[in-house]
Design a protein around this motif. Structure first.
Motif, PDB file in Angstrom:
ATOM      1  N   UNK A  64      50.742  17.490  61.711  1.00  0.00           N
ATOM      2  CA  UNK A  64      49.467  17.777  61.040  1.00  0.00           C
ATOM      3  C   UNK A  64      49.212  16.762  59.929  1.00  0.00           C
ATOM      4  N   UNK A  65      50.199  16.554  59.075  1.00  0.00           N
ATOM      5  CA  UNK A  65      50.001  15.655  57.938  1.00  0.00           C
ATOM      6  C   UNK A  65      49.830  14.210  58.364  1.00  0.00           C
ATOM      7  N   UNK A  66      50.423  13.825  59.497  1.00  0.00           N
ATOM      8  CA  UNK A  66      50.255  12.455  59.969  1.00  0.00           C
ATOM      9  C   UNK A  66      48.955  12.247  60.746  1.00  0.00           C
ATOM     10  N   UNK A  67      48.316  13.304  61.185  1.00  0.00           N
ATOM     11  CA  UNK A  67      47.009  13.160  61.823  1.00  0.00           C
ATOM     12  C   UNK A  67      45.964  12.733  60.789  1.00  0.00           C
ATOM     13  N   UNK A  68      46.057  13.279  59.600  1.00  0.00           N
ATOM     14  CA  UNK A  68      45.046  13.009  58.568  1.00  0.00           C
ATOM     15  C   UNK A  68      44.848  11.521  58.276  1.00  0.00           C
ATOM     16  N   UNK A  69      45.924  10.729  58.084  1.00  0.00           N
ATOM     17  CA  UNK A  69      45.677   9.310  57.811  1.00  0.00           C
ATOM     18  C   UNK A  69      45.161   8.518  59.009  1.00  0.00           C
ATOM     19  N   UNK A  70      45.206   9.088  60.204  1.00  0.00           N
ATOM     20  CA  UNK A  70      44.677   8.363  61.363  1.00  0.00           C
ATOM     21  C   UNK A  70      43.172   8.551  61.523  1.00  0.00           C
ATOM     22  N   UNK A  71      42.620   9.575  60.926  1.00  0.00           N
ATOM     23  CA  UNK A  71      41.196   9.883  61.132  1.00  0.00           C
ATOM     24  C   UNK A  71      40.231   8.809  60.629  1.00  0.00           C
ATOM     25  N   UNK A  72      40.459   8.190  59.468  1.00  0.00           N
ATOM     26  CA  UNK A  72      39.497   7.163  59.018  1.00  0.00           C
ATOM     27  C   UNK A  72      39.308   6.021  60.004  1.00  0.00           C
ATOM     28  N   UNK A  73      40.321   5.715  60.799  1.00  0.00           N
ATOM     29  CA  UNK A  73      40.194   4.636  61.780  1.00  0.00           C
ATOM     30  C   UNK A  73      39.017   4.892  62.723  1.00  0.00           C
ATOM     31  N   UNK A  74      38.810   6.152  63.079  1.00  0.00           N
ATOM     32  CA  UNK A  74      37.763   6.489  64.034  1.00  0.00           C
ATOM     33  C   UNK A  74      36.367   6.451  63.413  1.00  0.00           C
ATOM     34  N   UNK A  75      36.307   6.328  62.110  1.00  0.00           N
ATOM     35  CA  UNK A  75      35.027   6.119  61.428  1.00  0.00           C
ATOM     36  C   UNK A  75      34.797   4.642  61.145  1.00  0.00           C
ATOM     37  N   UNK A  76      35.860   3.920  60.809  1.00  0.00           N
ATOM     38  CA  UNK A  76      35.748   2.509  60.420  1.00  0.00           C
ATOM     39  C   UNK A  76      35.459   1.613  61.631  1.00  0.00           C
ATOM     40  N   UNK A  77      36.116   1.867  62.749  1.00  0.00           N
ATOM     41  CA  UNK A  77      35.917   1.007  63.926  1.00  0.00           C
ATOM     42  C   UNK A  77      34.461   1.000  64.388  1.00  0.00           C
ATOM     43  N   UNK A  78      33.791   2.156  64.551  1.00  0.00           N
ATOM     44  CA  UNK A  78      32.386   2.088  64.978  1.00  0.00           C
ATOM     45  C   UNK A  78      31.495   1.363  63.974  1.00  0.00           C
ATOM     46  N   UNK A  79      31.765   1.531  62.699  1.00  0.00           N
ATOM     47  CA  UNK A  79      30.965   0.838  61.682  1.00  0.00           C
ATOM     48  C   UNK A  79      31.126  -0.673  61.842  1.00  0.00           C
ATOM     49  N   UNK A  80      32.360  -1.130  62.003  1.00  0.00           N
ATOM     50  CA  UNK A  80      32.598  -2.570  62.163  1.00  0.00           C
ATOM     51  C   UNK A  80      31.952  -3.103  63.440  1.00  0.00           C
ATOM     52  N   UNK A  81      32.063  -2.351  64.531  1.00  0.00           N
ATOM     53  CA  UNK A  81      31.454  -2.794  65.792  1.00  0.00           C
ATOM     54  C   UNK A  81      29.936  -2.876  65.674  1.00  0.00           C
ATOM     55  N   UNK A  82      29.341  -1.910  65.002  1.00  0.00           N
ATOM     56  CA  UNK A  82      27.878  -1.907  64.839  1.00  0.00           C
ATOM     57  C   UNK A  82      27.403  -3.003  63.891  1.00  0.00           C
ATOM     58  N   UNK A  98      45.155   2.202  59.403  1.00  0.00           N
ATOM     59  CA  UNK A  98      45.967   3.368  59.735  1.00  0.00           C
ATOM     60  C   UNK A  98      47.411   3.162  59.322  1.00  0.00           C
ATOM     61  N   UNK A  99      47.947   1.973  59.530  1.00  0.00           N
ATOM     62  CA  UNK A  99      49.321   1.673  59.110  1.00  0.00           C
ATOM     63  C   UNK A  99      49.465   1.822  57.604  1.00  0.00           C
ATOM     64  N   UNK A 100      48.489   1.305  56.863  1.00  0.00           N
ATOM     65  CA  UNK A 100      48.516   1.429  55.402  1.00  0.00           C
ATOM     66  C   UNK A 100      48.463   2.898  54.990  1.00  0.00           C
ATOM     67  N   UNK A 101      47.579   3.662  55.636  1.00  0.00           N
ATOM     68  CA  UNK A 101      47.453   5.079  55.284  1.00  0.00           C
ATOM     69  C   UNK A 101      48.686   5.882  55.710  1.00  0.00           C
ATOM     70  N   UNK A 102      49.275   5.547  56.853  1.00  0.00           N
ATOM     71  CA  UNK A 102      50.527   6.201  57.258  1.00  0.00           C
ATOM     72  C   UNK A 102      51.634   5.896  56.243  1.00  0.00           C
ATOM     73  N   UNK A 103      51.728   4.640  55.850  1.00  0.00           N
ATOM     74  CA  UNK A 103      52.747   4.255  54.869  1.00  0.00           C
ATOM     75  C   UNK A 103      52.542   4.996  53.559  1.00  0.00           C
ATOM     76  N   UNK A 104      51.293   5.106  53.153  1.00  0.00           N
ATOM     77  CA  UNK A 104      50.974   5.837  51.925  1.00  0.00           C
ATOM     78  C   UNK A 104      51.375   7.303  52.062  1.00  0.00           C
ATOM     79  N   UNK A 105      51.048   7.913  53.196  1.00  0.00           N
ATOM     80  CA  UNK A 105      51.410   9.316  53.421  1.00  0.00           C
ATOM     81  C   UNK A 105      52.930   9.485  53.407  1.00  0.00           C
ATOM     82  N   UNK A 106      53.637   8.567  54.043  1.00  0.00           N
ATOM     83  CA  UNK A 106      55.095   8.649  54.107  1.00  0.00           C
ATOM     84  C   UNK A 106      55.713   8.535  52.719  1.00  0.00           C
ATOM     85  N   UNK A 107      55.121   7.705  51.885  1.00  0.00           N
ATOM     86  CA  UNK A 107      55.651   7.492  50.535  1.00  0.00           C
ATOM     87  C   UNK A 107      55.244   8.618  49.584  1.00  0.00           C
ATOM     88  N   UNK A 108      53.980   9.018  49.637  1.00  0.00           N
ATOM     89  CA  UNK A 108      53.451   9.979  48.666  1.00  0.00           C
ATOM     90  C   UNK A 108      53.672  11.438  49.105  1.00  0.00           C
TER      91      UNK A 108
END
Length: 116
Positions: A64-82, A98-108
């Motif tokens: 559950x906690x690792x799903x949260x940092x993956x979610x922004x990727x699905x918002x950022x990619x369409x914005x960049x493509x558009x 996502x790697x940065x956010x996963x690392x942050x979650x793992x640390x914090x």
């Protein structure tokens, strides 16, 4: 070895089905891809290998906690493509985020009492 092959085949079939559906029906393909199939299959495989309720509870909660940092990727990619970025760059930057956010979650996370 046979069980590993069966697990890989089932997992691969699900991914292939989602991508094939997405060719014709992007929304339906996205729905299939968004289902927690990998997590559910992972829990089934884990339970089969080690039927331990505490281990499964810890695994499920950490998922559950690792799903949260993956979610922004699905918002950022369409914005960049558009905005005209090539797919490979948008995907790469989304994965990097996502790697940065996963690392942050793992640390914090553990500092807030999360068992990851």
């Amino acid at each position: 070895m046979i069980f590993l092959t069966v697990k890989a085949a089932i997992s691969g079939i699900l991914i292939a089905a989602a991508s094939e559906l997405a060719k014709r029906f992007p929304g339906f393909g996205a729905l299939i891809a968004s289902l927690p199939l990998v997590s559910v299959l992972g829990m089934i495989w884990l339970w089969n290998a080690k039927p331990d309720a505490e281990n499964m509870a810890a695994h499920s909660a950490a998922t559950f906690w690792y799903v949260l940092p993956s979610l922004p990727m699905f918002l950022v990619i369409p914005v960049m493509l558009r905005h005209g970025l090539p797919f490979s760059l948008a995907l790469g930057l989304g994965c990097l985020l996502t790697i940065v956010l996963y690392s942050t979650m793992t640390f914090i996370g553990p500092k807030f009492g999360l068992r990851l």
